[in-house]
Structures are given as structure tokens and as C-alpha cells.
Design a protein around this motif. Structure first.
Motif, PDB file in Angstrom:
ATOM      1  N   ALA A 143       0.850  -1.192   0.000  1.00 21.67           N
ATOM      2  CA  ALA A 143       0.000   0.000   0.000  1.00 21.67           C
ATOM      3  C   ALA A 143       0.883   1.238   0.000  1.00 21.67           C
ATOM      4  O   ALA A 143       2.044   1.189   0.415  1.00 21.67           O
ATOM      5  CB  ALA A 143      -0.898   0.004   1.232  1.00 21.67           C
ATOM      6  N   THR A 144       0.338   2.362  -0.465  1.00 18.25           N
ATOM      7  CA  THR A 144       1.094   3.618  -0.390  1.00 18.25           C
ATOM      8  C   THR A 144       0.842   4.289   0.951  1.00 18.25           C
ATOM      9  O   THR A 144      -0.182   4.066   1.594  1.00 18.25           O
ATOM     10  CB  THR A 144       0.648   4.602  -1.490  1.00 18.25           C
ATOM     11  OG1 THR A 144      -0.735   4.935  -1.277  1.00 18.25           O
ATOM     12  CG2 THR A 144       0.831   4.016  -2.873  1.00 18.25           C
ATOM     13  N   ILE A 145       1.766   5.166   1.328  1.00 17.95           N
ATOM     14  CA  ILE A 145       1.579   5.910   2.582  1.00 17.95           C
ATOM     15  C   ILE A 145       0.372   6.853   2.455  1.00 17.95           C
ATOM     16  O   ILE A 145      -0.379   7.050   3.418  1.00 17.95           O
ATOM     17  CB  ILE A 145       2.876   6.662   2.994  1.00 17.95           C
ATOM     18  CG1 ILE A 145       2.690   7.381   4.334  1.00 17.95           C
ATOM     19  CG2 ILE A 145       3.320   7.663   1.946  1.00 17.95           C
ATOM     20  CD1 ILE A 145       2.533   6.462   5.511  1.00 17.95           C
ATOM     21  N   GLY A 146       0.151   7.379   1.252  1.00 22.99           N
ATOM     22  CA  GLY A 146      -1.027   8.232   1.042  1.00 22.99           C
ATOM     23  C   GLY A 146      -2.318   7.474   1.304  1.00 22.99           C
ATOM     24  O   GLY A 146      -3.245   7.988   1.934  1.00 22.99           O
ATOM     25  N   GLY A 147      -2.364   6.218   0.849  1.00 22.52           N
ATOM     26  CA  GLY A 147      -3.530   5.379   1.108  1.00 22.52           C
ATOM     27  C   GLY A 147      -3.666   5.062   2.588  1.00 22.52           C
ATOM     28  O   GLY A 147      -4.761   5.085   3.145  1.00 22.52           O
ATOM     29  N   ASN A 148      -2.552   4.771   3.220  1.00 25.72           N
ATOM     30  CA  ASN A 148      -2.573   4.500   4.666  1.00 25.72           C
ATOM     31  C   ASN A 148      -3.091   5.699   5.455  1.00 25.72           C
ATOM     32  O   ASN A 148      -3.844   5.555   6.409  1.00 25.72           O
ATOM     33  CB  ASN A 148      -1.156   4.142   5.164  1.00 25.72           C
ATOM     34  CG  ASN A 148      -0.871   2.648   5.117  1.00 25.72           C
ATOM     35  OD1 ASN A 148      -0.370   2.073   6.049  1.00 25.72           O
ATOM     36  ND2 ASN A 148      -1.205   2.000   4.018  1.00 25.72           N
ATOM     37  N   ILE A 149      -2.674   6.890   5.048  1.00 23.72           N
ATOM     38  CA  ILE A 149      -3.160   8.102   5.721  1.00 23.72           C
ATOM     39  C   ILE A 149      -4.654   8.276   5.438  1.00 23.72           C
ATOM     40  O   ILE A 149      -5.432   8.637   6.318  1.00 23.72           O
ATOM     41  CB  ILE A 149      -2.357   9.338   5.259  1.00 23.72           C
ATOM     42  CG1 ILE A 149      -0.907   9.229   5.722  1.00 23.72           C
ATOM     43  CG2 ILE A 149      -2.984  10.635   5.763  1.00 23.72           C
ATOM     44  CD1 ILE A 149       0.031  10.269   5.127  1.00 23.72           C
ATOM     45  N   SER A 150      -5.069   7.974   4.217  1.00 20.64           N
ATOM     46  CA  SER A 150      -6.465   8.197   3.828  1.00 20.64           C
ATOM     47  C   SER A 150      -7.442   7.285   4.554  1.00 20.64           C
ATOM     48  O   SER A 150      -8.606   7.627   4.723  1.00 20.64           O
ATOM     49  CB  SER A 150      -6.612   8.032   2.317  1.00 20.64           C
ATOM     50  OG  SER A 150      -5.882   9.042   1.657  1.00 20.64           O
ATOM     51  N   THR A 151      -6.989   6.087   4.941  1.00 18.89           N
ATOM     52  CA  THR A 151      -7.876   5.208   5.711  1.00 18.89           C
ATOM     53  C   THR A 151      -7.521   5.189   7.197  1.00 18.89           C
ATOM     54  O   THR A 151      -8.164   4.493   7.957  1.00 18.89           O
ATOM     55  CB  THR A 151      -7.796   3.745   5.213  1.00 18.89           C
ATOM     56  OG1 THR A 151      -6.442   3.300   5.340  1.00 18.89           O
ATOM     57  CG2 THR A 151      -8.253   3.619   3.773  1.00 18.89           C
ATOM     58  N   ASN A 152      -6.493   5.934   7.581  1.00 19.38           N
ATOM     59  CA  ASN A 152      -5.977   5.837   8.954  1.00 19.38           C
ATOM     60  C   ASN A 152      -5.681   4.372   9.298  1.00 19.38           C
ATOM     61  O   ASN A 152      -6.184   3.836  10.293  1.00 19.38           O
ATOM     62  CB  ASN A 152      -6.970   6.432   9.963  1.00 19.38           C
ATOM     63  CG  ASN A 152      -6.396   6.499  11.365  1.00 19.38           C
ATOM     64  OD1 ASN A 152      -5.179   6.549  11.542  1.00 19.38           O
ATOM     65  ND2 ASN A 152      -7.259   6.469  12.369  1.00 19.38           N
ATOM     66  N   ALA A 153      -4.869   3.762   8.454  1.00 16.38           N
ATOM     67  CA  ALA A 153      -4.533   2.348   8.624  1.00 16.38           C
ATOM     68  C   ALA A 153      -3.923   2.099   9.999  1.00 16.38           C
ATOM     69  O   ALA A 153      -3.231   2.952  10.549  1.00 16.38           O
ATOM     70  CB  ALA A 153      -3.559   1.931   7.526  1.00 16.38           C
ATOM     71  N   GLY A 154      -4.203   0.929  10.537  1.00 16.33           N
ATOM     72  CA  GLY A 154      -3.744   0.612  11.883  1.00 16.33           C
ATOM     73  C   GLY A 154      -2.657  -0.447  11.855  1.00 16.33           C
ATOM     74  O   GLY A 154      -1.489  -0.158  11.975  1.00 16.33           O
ATOM     75  N   GLY A 155      -3.081  -1.684  11.663  1.00 14.79           N
ATOM     76  CA  GLY A 155      -2.106  -2.759  11.583  1.00 14.79           C
ATOM     77  C   GLY A 155      -1.816  -3.400  12.919  1.00 14.79           C
ATOM     78  O   GLY A 155      -2.481  -3.150  13.919  1.00 14.79           O
ATOM     79  N   MET A 156      -0.792  -4.257  12.893  1.00 15.69           N
ATOM     80  CA  MET A 156      -0.532  -5.159  14.014  1.00 15.69           C
ATOM     81  C   MET A 156      -0.037  -4.447  15.273  1.00 15.69           C
ATOM     82  O   MET A 156      -0.236  -4.915  16.375  1.00 15.69           O
ATOM     83  CB  MET A 156       0.550  -6.182  13.657  1.00 15.69           C
ATOM     84  CG  MET A 156       0.675  -6.491  12.202  1.00 15.69           C
ATOM     85  SD  MET A 156      -0.545  -7.693  11.695  1.00 15.69           S
ATOM     86  CE  MET A 156      -0.002  -7.974  10.004  1.00 15.69           C
ATOM     87  N   ARG A 157       0.711  -3.373  15.078  1.00 15.39           N
ATOM     88  CA  ARG A 157       1.397  -2.789  16.236  1.00 15.39           C
ATOM     89  C   ARG A 157       0.594  -1.693  16.936  1.00 15.39           C
ATOM     90  O   ARG A 157       1.123  -0.968  17.778  1.00 15.39           O
ATOM     91  CB  ARG A 157       2.752  -2.218  15.799  1.00 15.39           C
ATOM     92  CG  ARG A 157       3.685  -3.239  15.188  1.00 15.39           C
ATOM     93  CD  ARG A 157       5.086  -2.655  15.037  1.00 15.39           C
ATOM     94  NE  ARG A 157       5.930  -3.509  14.233  1.00 15.39           N
ATOM     95  CZ  ARG A 157       6.407  -3.179  13.036  1.00 15.39           C
ATOM     96  NH1 ARG A 157       6.104  -2.004  12.487  1.00 15.39           N
ATOM     97  NH2 ARG A 157       7.188  -4.018  12.380  1.00 15.39           N
ATOM     98  N   ALA A 158      -0.691  -1.567  16.559  1.00 14.99           N
ATOM     99  CA  ALA A 158      -1.523  -0.497  17.138  1.00 14.99           C
ATOM    100  C   ALA A 158      -1.649  -0.639  18.646  1.00 14.99           C
ATOM    101  O   ALA A 158      -1.816   0.346  19.358  1.00 14.99           O
ATOM    102  CB  ALA A 158      -2.901  -0.488  16.497  1.00 14.99           C
ATOM    103  N   VAL A 159      -1.595  -1.869  19.139  1.00 21.06           N
ATOM    104  CA  VAL A 159      -1.743  -2.104  20.576  1.00 21.06           C
ATOM    105  C   VAL A 159      -0.769  -1.227  21.363  1.00 21.06           C
ATOM    106  O   VAL A 159      -1.142  -0.540  22.304  1.00 21.06           O
ATOM    107  CB  VAL A 159      -1.451  -3.584  20.935  1.00 21.06           C
ATOM    108  CG1 VAL A 159      -1.888  -3.882  22.361  1.00 21.06           C
ATOM    109  CG2 VAL A 159      -2.095  -4.529  19.952  1.00 21.06           C
ATOM    110  N   LYS A 160       0.484  -1.252  20.938  1.00 19.82           N
ATOM    111  CA  LYS A 160       1.487  -0.477  21.673  1.00 19.82           C
ATOM    112  C   LYS A 160       1.715   0.903  21.070  1.00 19.82           C
ATOM    113  O   LYS A 160       1.920   1.873  21.780  1.00 19.82           O
ATOM    114  CB  LYS A 160       2.817  -1.252  21.686  1.00 19.82           C
ATOM    115  CG  LYS A 160       3.949  -0.518  22.412  1.00 19.82           C
ATOM    116  CD  LYS A 160       5.124  -1.420  22.706  1.00 19.82           C
ATOM    117  CE  LYS A 160       6.280  -0.673  23.346  1.00 19.82           C
ATOM    118  NZ  LYS A 160       7.412  -1.571  23.618  1.00 19.82           N
ATOM    119  N   TYR A 161       1.701   0.988  19.720  1.00 16.35           N
ATOM    120  CA  TYR A 161       2.196   2.213  19.087  1.00 16.35           C
ATOM    121  C   TYR A 161       1.133   3.109  18.461  1.00 16.35           C
ATOM    122  O   TYR A 161       1.455   4.181  17.957  1.00 16.35           O
ATOM    123  CB  TYR A 161       3.238   1.855  18.025  1.00 16.35           C
ATOM    124  CG  TYR A 161       4.532   1.318  18.601  1.00 16.35           C
ATOM    125  CD1 TYR A 161       5.386   2.161  19.292  1.00 16.35           C
ATOM    126  CD2 TYR A 161       4.885  -0.019  18.465  1.00 16.35           C
ATOM    127  CE1 TYR A 161       6.576   1.686  19.820  1.00 16.35           C
ATOM    128  CE2 TYR A 161       6.074  -0.511  18.997  1.00 16.35           C
ATOM    129  CZ  TYR A 161       6.910   0.341  19.668  1.00 16.35           C
ATOM    130  OH  TYR A 161       8.089  -0.116  20.201  1.00 16.35           O
TER     131      TYR A 161
END
Lengths: 466, 466
Positions: A143-161
Motif C-alpha cells: 500500500a502507499t503511505i497516502g492510502g494509509n493516511i487516507s484510511t488511517n490504517a492501523g495494523g498489528m502494532r496499534a496495541v502499543k504504538y
């Protein structure tokens, strides 16, 4: 919504604005890929695709579109799952995947300035060379960082970070009318008027086109250890998670997975997973700056798991072994996709102590509706990825069962005080569930916000609250 | 803006709505305190003060005000510094400081649900009993959590832990028309439409009245150590900070202070500071779960400081010694206030490697304008608190010099890619500087957002972008 009928004249004008006809695709030059995203459940071809390579180009195209009342849909790598990058009203697709330069690493302010088309996997690799860390880590690394920003992507490390939002400090954006606007910057705090930065993060390309982002970096943890913990049942596995959270041990990631997903990933990657003899697993990561610090953190958690019925605790402390586990985890979506003819997904987020209840509920639903439903997800942050598989259902039956399954699951999430989307967004596909979940006032406010940015409603129309 | 002229009839109706005349103040019953905030540079008396104690009451009052076109200004403890709680257009002050119950600690989801009037010092004390931690730590501990959310307060620990925004998961709010709205919840991630939660955080009571907040907690670090580091000059001290950031050592707090502020605090608190023999100091905190972990972190930093000209490094590892230092730091604002007749402040935030340049600039300005300017602040996050002292200046001369000093400082911050406010907000007092700093488009978008929430412009009018 009434838009200008796109004519060959518009195409010519756009080519003139860019001064480069190779980067403007029209008619039959346009690949079918531009009509869809990763899941492809909604497809509409654009009239023209513009491969912009600078902020100025984006601005010029937006100004033209605004003056001529032509809809514009921004697009990155097209890895979305809810149709946000699909040009529902035709018009222009603005492909910014070619704006992919890393512009500046500022080690004194710990920021990285990038163009929106930089891929997530390139970004994280780049900063790690400097012992720096960009924590958001969704499964989809292309994915692009622009897309990640547009969906506010989370992912695996959201628990801590935390999520992408927490790592965006500043943005350069182009407004629907073509004006260029700078928001935030390298500053760490900001209380200067309404928080436009966070409003744009997660707005799925409906408010502005992102042309630059200033990201926050943190020091790279020196060490990470993963624990793969088999359980006799999924319920047992997931119900252990609130106990882990309550123990205040701060893991980096807590994922749950079932044998079916693991076997699918083994098949898909042609690589064995370290263990597939149990029904269900928790996968945890701990990171830190020393082995002792990490050991202190995970020992307690390992004991909690064993006390709660875990069959074993496999510790992976080499990069190689961790890679084997996490590459399988990263491949789950693709692997499940390969199991069936078509699928759609639910990306709800519920309070962390409701994950077990929700997953068990989907198992009952699977039997009740007689469709295959596969799930995995972020047990540590309550965000579930649940896939409904079409298999050999007829088109009619698929639509009927899918719609029923969706309706029931979103309703359940709502009852558990959950939200429609944890990280994939609303786009086009999840609009009706958003409308069901939010009050009329909230929808009206969201529409008012859209209007404040885009009075002519030309930027990615038909998405989110529209 | 045209509002209804407030009449005795309105007062009677409001009393009827509450069913309790003791909590509705009118005319001479209203203390002068309600006309002002902590700095008091702008003062307007409200027509009526309503001391609401429930969401329903807030909702009823808002509905009445909306129907009758009466402005309403929400108020907490009144510790703001920019006039955000001052009822510029008279009307109703909605005092929610009596809504001060801690409603629920959820240890499985690590959340705390509170009413807006809970004081920051009570909140942090409460959660620490359970080995939990609410990190935001502004100097003013008698502020309410509602006020902290409304300005997106930051405080000392923002370097490591972020700001108030990062710890708000969900909100219950009352819209200007009286409707009650729930946003977010106990969920850890959320990508379900536009981010209303973060839009409301920092909106200084202009979009909604906050009636409940669900806060994120984290495990309480088991240990903290403070380093007090004297330098020969302030410039030398501050210029060391980007080197500390670059070293990836992750301190919890990095403050700078000058002898003048320390001496003022000693005088104000009647307590000696551990050391006042040097011109300038850095004050750092490191926290973690073991002594070794913290020592590893601070040893490198201590060496960087000594290499950069620090005269010594005083380590405070007992609670008592840390309390002596941090209570002085917390008293700086009050202590400086006690030095003079009147003062006003600048709360800019600049990139962290520009702090030294900015502070040196204020020293030149002090000489040039011949007014006393005192500063301290968050060197680690670039947020400066700079106070311009009136001393014995005449009213005219004070206004002239203050305005000149402000104009020049905000202009400088802008040139350094800083922002008008790091954490105190815009309110009424900083509007012109916000207008100078932001583009017309940004102001127009902010006004459009205000309109989406508050079409009749009755909630805290005349603030931020208006």
C-alpha cells in the motif's frame, strides 16, 4: 449529482495542462485495474486517468476539474478493500502512485517527509537504516503511505504504538478548487484552530488530495521477540487477551488466528508454519531495547496464557523464525482470497473484551447462513477482519447471503459498542452500515464538513457520508 | 451576530428547566470570576450562569438557547489563558465544573470514563492507585479534564507520551441544538467516517459541550528519574536538545528554565530549589520499569550534555527530590505572574531544533522594546511559554508594547514553520495571530466546520476562526 459530461476536449485540455500525453490515459488505454480496488466488489471505469508527478500538476488538474465540474477520484496503489478509490461517477482518476519520492529525513526533529506514493514497505526499510522506526504495520505492505493516511490504517502494532494518525505531523494537500494548503508541520504539538490534520487523516480522499506528508519517527527498538501460543479453542485463546491487557504488560502486537487461516497461508506461500497442530493461536510480539527488558515483559504473559489453558508457548527470538510466522500472518488476506471465488469483508472494531463474543457470534452465523466465514485479526486492539466466502453460490444467492451476513454482523458490532470500521474505512461499500450505525445528526455534520472543503462535491463523490 | 436580548423571562425559564434556582445565577449573584479566565486580559459578564450537573440539563439548556438564539459559553475551572471561556456576547455561561464524577474504570479495556469537571490532579491520583497512568501533564493541575480536552492540552510528558488528544477514545457531547451525540467509545481504532472525535478535541467549546469522556490509560511506569542539568548559558542548554533527540534516547520530559524563573518560584513557594547557581538548566525525566532500563537511557544523555558544556548532572531518584524540582516547575506561571502587575503570553510551538533560535530572539526583543520577557517551556517538544510583563507601564504604553511584541514573536514563529499555539489554544485573545498565520482557505474551511455543528452560531461565538 450532476457533473459535466466528459468530452474529448476535456482530455485534450488535461494533456495540455500536463504537457505530457504519456501520463494521461483515455478510453481504451485505461486498464480495467483503474475501475476497482483489491476486493473489486464495485467497479466503474473512469473517463481519464492522470498520472500526476507533482503537487503543481495535482493543483492544475483539480482547478480544471473544479471549474468544469468534473469528479476526481484520487488513487494510490489500489490496495483498498471498500471501493474508496473507485470512480463511482466516472470522470478523472488522479493516480498519485508516481509521486513516490522520500524527500527528507530530519534526524533532529525525528521526521520523514514523503510524497504520497511511497510504499509502506519502502518507507519502513528506509528509516530502519538510520535506526529509526515507523510503527504502523498493516498486513498490506505494498500500500502507499497516502492510502494509509487516507484510511488511517492501523495494523498489528496499534496495541502499543497507535495508528497512522498518530504518526502524521504535517500535510501538504490540494483542495478541490486547486489551492495548495499546508497543515501542521514538524511541530510536536498544535492547538491552533480546528484540527484539520486529523480530519484529513482517514477521510479517504474525499476532502483533499494529499501531496506530501511529514511523518513522525521514533527510535527503532533494538530487539523483538514473538510468542506463538497454541490453544485448544479459539474462544479460550481470545478470552485470554483481556487478562493480558489487564496485566499491564504492553505487548507490541496481539493477533489471533485459526488453523484454517494458517493452512491457507501455508498453501499460498508454499512455506510451512512453525506449528499447525492446534485449533487456535495467539501471536504476540514484545519489543524493547534489551533482552532482559523484553523477557521481563513476556514472562508474565506466558504464565497468564498457560494458566488460561494455553497448550504451549513457542518463543521466536531469531529474525528468521519471526519472519516465518509474520509472513504467514501478512499473507492471510491473499491466502483466504485464494480459497474461494469471491469474498467480501467486515472490518469492525469492538472493545477488546468483546472480541471473543464477536468471533463466536460469527461461528454461529456461519452455520446459520451456511456460508464459509473466515476470520483473523488484531485481538489486542479489538479490530477484526472477517471474510465471507462466496464459494460456488449463484450471483443472486451470494448477494442475498452476503447482505444478510453483513447486516447481522454490523448490527452485532453496534450492540457491543463497536464501530463499523477499525482501519479499512467506509469508502463506497460500507456506506449503508455507517448510516445504520451513526445518528442522523452525525451524518449531517459529516456532510457539512464535506461541503466546507468541497462545495461543488467534485472530490471522490459518493463516498463515506454521501 | 444578532442574538436575543436576554430577559428576566429567560432566566425564569431556565430556572424552570433545571428545577433548582440555586444553580442558576443571575445579575448580581454572578461573581466577577465568570467574566474572565486565569489571565483576565478580556472580560465580559454573562447574563446568567447555569451550574449544570447532568447531560440532560446541558441538553435542555442548549435546546432552549438554540430555540431562542441565546449565546452559550461552556466553562470548566476557568484556568485558560486565551479567553476561550469568556462570554464575549454575554448570554449564558454553562458551568460544568460540578459534573465531576469519575464514572468507570475499565481494567480490561484500560479506559476511564469521566465527567468533564473532574480535575486533572484528581484524575491522575485516582488511576495511579490501580497502577495505571494518564500521561498528559500540563503545569496547571487544577484544570478540568473537559478544559484539557477543549484545548488539547499537552504538558511536560508530550515528548514521550503525546498530548490529550492521544488519550481521548470516546466522547459524549451535546450539540448546539441540544441533541446528545456519542462519538468513538472504548475502541482502540476507528476509521468510520470523518474523525469528529479529534475535531472536537481542541475546539475550545465552540462545536459542542463535552459531557463525558472515555480516556485511554496505560500501565504506570514503575520508576522515574529526573536529571537537573546546569549550563553556563541558555543557548548552550537549548542547543543540546536536538542532540538528545537525535541520540534516540526517548526521555519523558525535557524542559528548559532560567535562573530568573527558578528564583521567582523559590520566592513564590517559599521553598529552595536544589540548585540556583547557574544561568540556565535543562530538566529531564526518564521513566521505565526498572532502574537498569532507565539508567541505560539517561547515561547516554548525561554524556551528551557534559560534552555540550553542561556544568554538572544532578540526579534525583527519590520522590521527595523530584517533587521539589517539579513543584517549582509547575509553579512557574504563578510565580512569574506574582512578579508583575499584569502579563500576557505567547504559546507558540516551533520545530524542536528551532527552540534556541526563538528563545534567543525573545532576548533581543526584550532589550529592543525595553519590556521584561520571561520564558520557560517544553524544549523537548518545541512548545514555548513566553510571558510579557507589564510592570509599571501605563495602560497605553502597555497595550502598544504588548501588541508590538506579540506581532513580532508570532511572525518569527511563522517564519520558523511554527504554529500559533502549542497547547493553550486560540480562544479570543489569539485570533488575530491565527488569522495572520493561516491562509484564507484554511480560515474559510474552519468557518464551514463551525457552521456544520452550529448553524445558528450560538455556542461560544467569537472564538477561534470567527
Amino acid at each position: 449529482m450532476e457533473y459535466k459530461v466528459f468530452e474529448i476536449e476535456d482530455y485534450r485540455n488535461i494533456v495540455k495542462l500536463l504537457g505530457d500525453s504519456d501520463r494521461v490515459l483515455y478510453g481504451e488505454e485505461i486498464s480495467e485495474d483503474y475501475s476497482r480496488d483489491e476486493l473489486g466488489s464495485v467497479r466503474v471505469m473512469p473517463k481519464v486517468v492522470v498520472k500526476a508527478i507533482s503537487t503543481e500538476e495535482v493543483s492544475n488538474i483539480m482547478r480544471y476539474a473544479y471549474e468544469n465540474n468534473i469528479p476526481v477520484t484520487p488513487r494510490g496503489a489500489g490496495t483498498g478493500l471498500v471501493g474508496a478509490a473507485v470512480p463511482i461517477y466516472g470522470g478523472i482518476v488522479m493516480d498519485v502512485s508516481g509521486m513516490n519520492k522520500i524527500l527528507e529525513l530530519d534526524e533532529e526533529n525525528l521526521t520523514l517527509t514523503v510524497e504520497p506514493g511511497v510504499l509502506l514497505m519502502e518507507l519502513s526499510k528506509y528509516v530502519e537504516q538510520f535506526d529509526l522506526f515507523y510503527p504502523p504495520d498493516p498486513g498490506e505492505k505494498t500500500a502507499t503511505i497516502g492510502g494509509n493516511i487516507s484510511t488511517n490504517a492501523g495494523g498489528m502494532r496499534a496495541v502499543k504504538y497507535g495508528v497512522t494518525r498518530d504518526y502524521v505531523r504535517g500535510l501538504e494537500v490540494v483542495l478541490p478548487n486547486g489551492e495548495i494548503m499546508n497543515i501542521g508541520g514538524k511541530v510536536v504539538k498544535n492547538s491552533s484552530g480546528y484540527d484539520l490534520k486529523d480530519l484529513i487523516v482517514g477521510s479517504e480522499g474525499t476532502l483533499v488530495v494529499i501531496t506530501k506528508a511529514i511523518l513522525k519517527l521514533i527510535p527503532l527498538p533494538k530487539k523483538a521477540i514473538s510468542l506463538l501460543i497454541p490453544f485448544n479453542s479459539l474462544e479460550n485463546a481470545i478470552e485470554t487477551v483481556p487478562k493480558i491487557i489487564k496485566s499491564k504488560s504492553a505487548p507490541t502486537a496481539v493477533e489471533f488466528m485459526q488453523r484454517a487461516a494458517i493452512e491457507a497461508a501455508e498453501e499460498f506461500l508454499k512455506k510451512p508454519f512453525p506449528d499447525n497442530t492446534s485449533d487456535a493461536y495467539l501471536l504476540l510480539t514484545f519489543d524493547g531495547n534489551s533482552k532482559e527488558e523484553i523477557e521481563r515483559a513476556y514472562e508474565g504473559v506466558a504464565n497468564i496464557c498457560l494458566d488460561s489453558g494455553a497448550l504451549d508457548v513457542f518463543i521466536s527470538d531469531t529474525e528468521e523464525r519471526q519472519e516465518a510466522i509474520w509472513s504467514a500472518r501478512g499473507a492471510f488476506l491473499e491466502a483466504i482470497k485464494a480459497l474461494t471465488t469471491e469474498m467480501d469483508e467486515v472490518d469492525v472494531v469492538v472493545p477488546r473484551n468483546k472480541v471473543a463474543e464477536f468471533v463466536m457470534f460469527t461461528h454461529t452465523l456461519e452455520e446459520k447462513l451456511n456460508v464459509r466465514i473466515k476470520s483473523f485479526g488484531h485481538a489486542g486492539d479489538g479490530n477484526l477482519h472477517i471474510y465471507i466466502l462466496r464459494d460456488d453460490l449463484s450471483e443472486d444467492m451470494w448477494k442475498k447471503k452476503l447482505s444478510e451476513a453483513m447486516e447481522i454482523m454490523y448490527d452485532k458490532a453496534n450492540k457491543l459498542n463497536g464501530q463499523v470500521s477499525g482501519e479499512h474505512g467506509i469508502g463506497y461499500a460500507k456506506k449503508r452500515y455507517l448510516f445504520n450505525a451513526l445518528s442522523e445528526e452525525m451524518i449531517a455534520i459529516m456532510r457539512g464538513i464535506k461541503l466546507a472543503f468541497d462545495p461543488k462535491n467534485i472530490l471522490n463523490p459518493g463516498k463515506i457520508a454521501q
